[in-house]
Scaffold this motif. Structure first.
Motif, PDB file in Angstrom:
ATOM      1  N   GLY A 243      -9.818   8.979  35.176  1.00  0.00           N
ATOM      2  CA  GLY A 243      -9.457   9.001  33.766  1.00  0.00           C
ATOM      3  C   GLY A 243      -8.494  10.131  33.464  1.00  0.00           C
ATOM      4  N   MET A 244      -7.658   9.931  32.431  1.00  0.00           N
ATOM      5  CA  MET A 244      -6.658  10.950  32.083  1.00  0.00           C
ATOM      6  C   MET A 244      -6.493  10.998  30.569  1.00  0.00           C
ATOM      7  N   VAL A 245      -6.527  12.227  30.020  1.00  0.00           N
ATOM      8  CA  VAL A 245      -6.271  12.450  28.601  1.00  0.00           C
ATOM      9  C   VAL A 245      -5.163  13.481  28.500  1.00  0.00           C
ATOM     10  N   PHE A 246      -4.109  13.147  27.737  1.00  0.00           N
ATOM     11  CA  PHE A 246      -2.930  13.994  27.651  1.00  0.00           C
ATOM     12  C   PHE A 246      -2.894  14.745  26.316  1.00  0.00           C
ATOM     13  N   GLN A 247      -1.937  15.678  26.226  1.00  0.00           N
ATOM     14  CA  GLN A 247      -1.694  16.383  24.971  1.00  0.00           C
ATOM     15  C   GLN A 247      -1.281  15.387  23.890  1.00  0.00           C
ATOM     16  N   ARG A 248      -0.363  14.492  24.224  1.00  0.00           N
ATOM     17  CA  ARG A 248       0.012  13.421  23.312  1.00  0.00           C
ATOM     18  C   ARG A 248      -0.987  12.286  23.526  1.00  0.00           C
ATOM     19  N   TYR A 249      -1.474  11.745  22.470  1.00  0.00           N
ATOM     20  CA  TYR A 249      -2.642  10.865  22.546  1.00  0.00           C
ATOM     21  C   TYR A 249      -2.379   9.597  23.342  1.00  0.00           C
ATOM     22  N   THR A 250      -1.102   9.158  23.432  1.00  0.00           N
ATOM     23  CA  THR A 250      -0.689   7.984  24.200  1.00  0.00           C
ATOM     24  C   THR A 250      -1.513   6.742  23.853  1.00  0.00           C
ATOM     25  N   LEU A 251      -1.912   6.625  22.601  1.00  0.00           N
ATOM     26  CA  LEU A 251      -2.574   5.401  22.145  1.00  0.00           C
ATOM     27  C   LEU A 251      -1.514   4.347  21.864  1.00  0.00           C
ATOM     28  N   PHE A 252      -1.879   3.088  22.015  1.00  0.00           N
ATOM     29  CA  PHE A 252      -0.963   2.001  21.689  1.00  0.00           C
ATOM     30  C   PHE A 252      -0.951   1.829  20.169  1.00  0.00           C
ATOM     31  N   PRO A 253       0.173   2.105  19.503  1.00  0.00           N
ATOM     32  CA  PRO A 253       0.181   2.097  18.036  1.00  0.00           C
ATOM     33  C   PRO A 253      -0.058   0.722  17.422  1.00  0.00           C
ATOM     34  N   HIS A 254       0.262  -0.357  18.166  1.00  0.00           N
ATOM     35  CA  HIS A 254       0.112  -1.711  17.625  1.00  0.00           C
ATOM     36  C   HIS A 254      -1.292  -2.268  17.826  1.00  0.00           C
ATOM     37  N   LEU A 255      -2.134  -1.530  18.571  1.00  0.00           N
ATOM     38  CA  LEU A 255      -3.505  -1.979  18.814  1.00  0.00           C
ATOM     39  C   LEU A 255      -4.481  -1.211  17.938  1.00  0.00           C
TER      40      LEU A 255
ATOM     41  N   ALA B 111      -8.671   8.579  22.398  1.00  0.00           N
ATOM     42  CA  ALA B 111      -8.083   8.713  23.741  1.00  0.00           C
ATOM     43  C   ALA B 111      -9.156   9.092  24.760  1.00  0.00           C
ATOM     44  N   LEU B 112     -10.070   9.952  24.357  1.00  0.00           N
ATOM     45  CA  LEU B 112     -11.164  10.353  25.239  1.00  0.00           C
ATOM     46  C   LEU B 112     -12.093   9.171  25.509  1.00  0.00           C
ATOM     47  N   ALA B 113     -12.397   8.388  24.461  1.00  0.00           N
ATOM     48  CA  ALA B 113     -13.252   7.216  24.633  1.00  0.00           C
ATOM     49  C   ALA B 113     -12.607   6.205  25.573  1.00  0.00           C
ATOM     50  N   ARG B 114     -11.300   6.002  25.424  1.00  0.00           N
ATOM     51  CA  ARG B 114     -10.589   5.045  26.293  1.00  0.00           C
ATOM     52  C   ARG B 114     -10.622   5.514  27.748  1.00  0.00           C
ATOM     53  N   ALA B 115     -10.453   6.823  27.964  1.00  0.00           N
ATOM     54  CA  ALA B 115     -10.447   7.357  29.333  1.00  0.00           C
ATOM     55  C   ALA B 115     -11.813   7.254  29.997  1.00  0.00           C
ATOM     56  N   LEU B 116     -12.875   7.251  29.190  1.00  0.00           N
ATOM     57  CA  LEU B 116     -14.232   7.202  29.734  1.00  0.00           C
ATOM     58  C   LEU B 116     -14.798   5.785  29.796  1.00  0.00           C
ATOM     59  N   ALA B 117     -14.107   4.814  29.192  1.00  0.00           N
ATOM     60  CA  ALA B 117     -14.665   3.471  29.025  1.00  0.00           C
ATOM     61  C   ALA B 117     -15.007   2.792  30.343  1.00  0.00           C
ATOM     62  N   TYR B 118     -14.237   3.055  31.392  1.00  0.00           N
ATOM     63  CA  TYR B 118     -14.475   2.370  32.663  1.00  0.00           C
ATOM     64  C   TYR B 118     -15.270   3.241  33.645  1.00  0.00           C
ATOM     65  N   ASP B 119     -15.948   4.279  33.117  1.00  0.00           N
ATOM     66  CA  ASP B 119     -16.849   5.137  33.905  1.00  0.00           C
ATOM     67  C   ASP B 119     -16.147   5.754  35.123  1.00  0.00           C
ATOM     68  N   PRO B 120     -15.041   6.465  34.911  1.00  0.00           N
ATOM     69  CA  PRO B 120     -14.353   7.089  36.050  1.00  0.00           C
ATOM     70  C   PRO B 120     -15.201   8.212  36.636  1.00  0.00           C
ATOM     71  N   PRO B 121     -15.115   8.432  37.946  1.00  0.00           N
ATOM     72  CA  PRO B 121     -15.879   9.538  38.541  1.00  0.00           C
ATOM     73  C   PRO B 121     -15.324  10.899  38.168  1.00  0.00           C
ATOM     74  N   VAL B 122     -14.019  10.935  37.825  1.00  0.00           N
ATOM     75  CA  VAL B 122     -13.349  12.194  37.472  1.00  0.00           C
ATOM     76  C   VAL B 122     -12.502  11.952  36.229  1.00  0.00           C
ATOM     77  N   LEU B 123     -12.531  12.921  35.304  1.00  0.00           N
ATOM     78  CA  LEU B 123     -11.695  12.864  34.110  1.00  0.00           C
ATOM     79  C   LEU B 123     -10.766  14.070  34.121  1.00  0.00           C
ATOM     80  N   LEU B 124      -9.460  13.813  34.036  1.00  0.00           N
ATOM     81  CA  LEU B 124      -8.453  14.870  34.002  1.00  0.00           C
ATOM     82  C   LEU B 124      -7.947  15.012  32.574  1.00  0.00           C
ATOM     83  N   MET B 125      -7.853  16.255  32.095  1.00  0.00           N
ATOM     84  CA  MET B 125      -7.402  16.496  30.721  1.00  0.00           C
ATOM     85  C   MET B 125      -6.317  17.566  30.742  1.00  0.00           C
ATOM     86  N   ASP B 126      -5.121  17.195  30.282  1.00  0.00           N
ATOM     87  CA  ASP B 126      -3.969  18.097  30.335  1.00  0.00           C
ATOM     88  C   ASP B 126      -3.609  18.576  28.933  1.00  0.00           C
TER      89      ASP B 126
END
Length: 358
Positions: free
Chosen positions: A80-92, A145-160
């Motif tokens: 999983g990855m969470v960035f400084q910019r939220y990188t959410l899809f604006p149309h969703l 963004a955090l919820a999306r990164a965790l949704a698929y149960d990644p073993p590691v979450l990276l946050m920049d």
């Protein structure tokens, strides 16, 4: 003996003649919250991007549960990855954003619906699933963004640097949420920040980066109380540095002189310095004792400024040789009563709480 969950071994990254990361090696425990802390250009984000698979190292290896990651492309590392910019899809919508990585993994509709609800509860955004990102605050978007990164149960979450775009109050609120979510999910988190207070609030351990290397790894209290390098001493917490004469050094302890017959013994020393050479004495402002009368030990100084900071008072002083020394005292301390600029004070400290850097 079990191998560490995540291992980074001798990672080096070169961009032509520029070496961004030098021989970074560390072990990460399962479920640990480990922060990469350092100034811009210190190599912390480069190391994280190599972990994510967005960049390849010039040398070294990374293993997860004993298996190398380097041959696996980024989209197949299941990290999983969470960035400084939220990188959410604006149309969703919020729900659709969280569901996106599950749809890519071809999960069933029932699984996706259940997981989206679970993630919304986790980040405390129930009822927001039909909103678009533009209808939410920055803090709420980062939680999505955090919820999306965790949704698929990644073993590691990276946050920049995920919170650097938020104001102080909101940043502290989301820090609390990240800590809660980490404790609740027990996911392994590697977090990048240049903010020492953020690192201290969140981390189990902190790796302090400087010029492409890790200067020191430890818990917040370990780094604060026992910095191994001057850089760590300067970067973690507030510190005063004044020049001193190194009289002797043995078994990790130094005897120093601050002039005018003022000698201190048994101070932890870092680096190799010969007797008679100059060194730097590091003191934490809150560990310096200030009194109004000279007690025959310590240093005479003149008060140059007094600043009220709420629960503490910052007293700026100047010694006879012109060097500045900051003192922090709790609000209401007896030494503050009637203290004014220009007053002469006595400064003293416990040698065991100081450090000498050669």
């Amino acid at each position: 003996m079990n191998e560490p969950f995540l291992q980074i071994r001798g990672i080096r990254k070169e961009y032509g003649p520029v070496v961004a990361v030098h021989d970074v090696t560390l072990d990460v425990r399962r479920g640990e919250f480990l922060t990469f802390l350092g100034p811009s250009g210190s190599g912390k984000s480069t190391t994280l991007y190599i972990l994510a698979g967005f960049d390849n190292p010039t040398k070294g290896d990374i293993t997860l549960e004993g298996k190398t990651l380097l041959a696996t492309p980024s989209h197949k590392r299941n990290i999983g990855m969470v960035f400084q910019r939220y990188t959410l899809f604006p149309h969703l919508t919020v729900g659709e954003n969280i569901a996106f990585p599950l749809k890519v993994r071809r999960k069933s509709k029932a699984e996706i619906d259940s997981k989206v609800k679970e993630m919304l509860r986790l980040v405390r955004l129930e009822g927001f699933e039909d909103r678009k990102p533009a209808q939410m605050s920055g803090g709420q978007q980062q939680r999505v963004a955090l919820a999306r990164a965790l949704a698929y149960d990644p073993p590691v979450l990276l946050m920049d640097e995920p919170l650097s775009a938020l104001d102080k109050k909101l940043r502290e609120e989301i820090q609390h949420e990240i800590r809660r979510i980490h404790q609740q999910t027990e996911v392994t988190i590697l977090y990048v920040t240049h903010d020492q207070e953020e690192a201290l609030r969140l981390s189990d351990r902190i790796a302090v980066f400087s010029k492409g290397v890790i200067d020191q790894i430890g818990t917040g209290p370990e780094l604060y109380a026992n910095p191994k390098t001057r850089f760590v001493a300067e970067f973690i917490g507030d510190s005063d540095f004044i020049s001193c004469d190194l009289l002797s050094s043995s078994d990790g302890q130094a005897t120093i002189s601050l002039g005018r017959g003022t000698v201190f013994n048994s101070i932890p020393v870092h680096g190799k310095g010969a007797a008679g050479t100059k060194a730097a004495l590091m003191l934490r402002p809150e560990r310096i004792r200030l009194s109004r009368a000279h007690a025959g030990v310590g240093l005479a100084a003149t008060v140059s400024d007094i600043t009220f900071l709420g629960n503490n008072i910052h007293v700026s002083t100047e010694m006879a040789n012109g060097e500045a020394l900051a003192v922090r005292l709790p609000f209401g301390h007896e030494a503050i009563t009637g203290l004014s600029r220009g007053d002469t004070v006595n400064l003293d400290f416990d040698p065991g709480a100081a450090h000498v850097f050669c």
